[in-house]
Design a protein around this motif. Sequence first.
Motif, short mmCIF file in Angstrom:
data_model
loop_
_atom_site.label_atom_id
_atom_site.label_comp_id
_atom_site.label_asym_id
_atom_site.label_seq_id
_atom_site.Cartn_x
_atom_site.Cartn_y
_atom_site.Cartn_z
N TYR A 9 0.77 -1.22 -0.10
CA TYR A 9 -0.07 -0.01 0.08
C TYR A 9 0.77 1.11 -0.02
O TYR A 9 0.14 2.33 -0.20
N MET A 57 3.07 7.23 1.39
CA MET A 57 2.57 7.67 0.11
C MET A 57 2.51 6.35 -0.81
O MET A 57 3.27 5.63 -0.86
N ASP A 58 1.40 6.50 -1.61
CA ASP A 58 1.35 5.48 -2.67
C ASP A 58 1.99 5.96 -3.90
O ASP A 58 2.71 7.17 -4.18
N SER A 60 0.91 7.15 -6.68
CA SER A 60 0.49 8.22 -7.28
C SER A 60 0.36 9.42 -6.77
O SER A 60 -0.23 10.32 -6.65
N GLU A 61 1.24 9.46 -5.58
CA GLU A 61 1.59 10.61 -4.43
C GLU A 61 0.32 10.65 -3.60
O GLU A 61 0.27 11.87 -2.90
N GLU A 62 -0.63 9.79 -3.43
CA GLU A 62 -1.76 9.69 -2.65
C GLU A 62 -1.13 9.49 -1.27
O GLU A 62 -0.52 8.44 -0.93
N LEU A 63 -1.84 10.12 -0.25
CA LEU A 63 -1.46 9.91 1.07
C LEU A 63 -2.31 8.69 1.33
O LEU A 63 -3.65 8.47 1.29
N VAL A 64 -1.50 7.49 1.96
CA VAL A 64 -2.21 6.23 2.23
C VAL A 64 -2.50 6.06 3.96
O VAL A 64 -3.15 5.27 4.46
#
Length: 75
Positions: A9, A57-58, A60-64
């Motif tokens: 993740y 971060m994943d 796609s630079e999304e915060l997980v």
Amino acid sequence: FPVTIDKAYANDVLLASKSGKIIRLDYAEIPEMGRSTIGVRLIKLDSGDSLVGAAFMDASEELVGMLMENTESEE
């Protein structure tokens, strides 16, 4: 503070110290701990400094995920 998150993740880890030091690490390059280890140092802090946050971060630079220490002083 000990952290466990599935590498499936998260691609990167961001660590932040109380003094403002921030580093970004490739999560895949952080060695996994075995039963007989006591941990892996990811950031060297100066005397009196402390870790106050970690973000994951994943690709796609999304915060997980995020962990933050409560830094408000109690009076």
